[in-house]
Design an enzyme around this catalytic site. Structure first.
Site, short mmCIF file in Angstrom:
data_model
loop_
_atom_site.label_atom_id
_atom_site.label_comp_id
_atom_site.label_asym_id
_atom_site.label_seq_id
_atom_site.Cartn_x
_atom_site.Cartn_y
_atom_site.Cartn_z
N GLY A 1 4.74 -8.03 14.97
CA GLY A 1 4.66 -7.20 14.42
C GLY A 1 4.34 -6.13 13.40
N GLN B 1 2.80 -0.22 8.44
CA GLN B 1 1.15 -0.44 7.93
C GLN B 1 -0.26 -0.78 8.38
OE1 GLN B 1 3.80 -3.90 9.83
NE2 GLN B 1 2.79 -5.33 7.77
N CYS C 1 4.21 -11.13 5.81
CA CYS C 1 3.95 -10.21 6.48
C CYS C 1 2.35 -10.25 6.43
CB CYS C 1 4.84 -8.91 5.23
SG CYS C 1 4.31 -7.48 5.42
N LEU C 2 2.21 -8.80 7.37
CA LEU C 2 0.72 -8.60 7.34
C LEU C 2 0.67 -7.61 6.26
CD1 LEU C 2 0.47 -8.19 11.21
CD2 LEU C 2 -0.39 -10.16 10.56
N HIS D 1 12.56 -7.13 10.49
CA HIS D 1 11.46 -7.20 9.14
C HIS D 1 11.02 -5.93 9.71
CE1 HIS D 1 7.96 -9.05 7.03
NE2 HIS D 1 7.26 -8.33 7.87
N GLU D 2 10.68 -5.69 10.83
CA GLU D 2 9.91 -4.62 11.39
C GLU D 2 11.02 -3.04 10.80
OE1 GLU D 2 6.95 -5.12 11.44
OE2 GLU D 2 7.09 -7.45 11.85
N HIS E 1 10.50 -2.10 7.43
CA HIS E 1 9.55 -0.93 7.35
C HIS E 1 9.47 0.14 6.68
CE1 HIS E 1 5.86 -4.35 6.19
NE2 HIS E 1 6.12 -4.54 7.24
#
Length: 195
Positions: A45, A50, A104-105, A146-147, A150
């Site tokens: 995702g 991000q 997480c990226l 999760h996304e 963000h």
């Protein structure tokens, strides 16, 4: 085009993102670039904040979890779970909270168990700006939650207890300064020039 992923500590990750209109500039290209960036970083995702854009948009492809490896505990519902979420609204979260190790990226090299409700109903616009509503459970629900966090300016580390947060503080500070090795392009908010 692969875009740099914004690292922990950048203020854009803490902003509540804005809704977008159908005429948002180069939206199709942006969505394509987000998928390419996500795949290049081996993510499932990626939310617009991000990549430095404070807009309510995220992309998901849960298929890596469907193939989930050697222990045979793959989630078949994730096999074709590739979606674009524009201006999403979580309508309902329900079910028992369960723990799963999230990463997480934007926060490389850290993964921690996070508790989330097992079911979610989300209303959103797809890439054609057509309204959709789906009910998800298990890992699919978790990826969406999760996304979604963000675009509300929240990170998975916010859901950790005070002791765990204190233990991770040094690592998080190092990430914001660019003192971490990653296999994808990143933008670090507190990196000293000339490194």
């Amino acid at each position: 085009m692969k875009l740099p992923i914004v690292a922990y500590g950048d203020p854009v990750l803490r902003k509540k993102a804005e809704e977008i209109e159908e005429d948002y500039p180069n939206l199709k290209q942006l969505i394509d670039d987000m998928f390419e960036t996500m795949y290049g970083a081996h993510g499932v995702g990626l939310a617009a904040p991000q990549i430095g854009l404070s807009i309510r948009l995220f992309v998901i492809d849960g298929s890596p979890f469907a193939e989930d490896d050697e222990d045979g505990e793959g989630d078949a519902t994730l096999k074709d779970f590739k979606k674009v979420f524009i201006n999403p609204i979580i309508v309902e979260e329900s079910g028992e909270k369960w723990g799963f190790s999230e990463g997480c990226l934007s926060i490389p090299d850290i993964s921690e168990e996070v508790m989330r409700p097992s079911n979610v109903v989300i209303n959103y616009l797809d890439e054609n700006f057509e309204e959709q509503e789906i009910s998800l459970s298990g890992l699919a629900a978790r990826i969406v939650q999760h996304e979604y966090d963000h675009i509300d300016g929240k990170l998975f580390t916010d859901k950790l207890g005070p002791l765990k947060k204190a233990m991770l503080k040094g690592k998080l500070d190092s990430i914001s300064k660019g003192m971490v090795r990653v296999g994808y392009k990143m933008r670090f908010p507190n990196q000293k020039k000339g490194r």
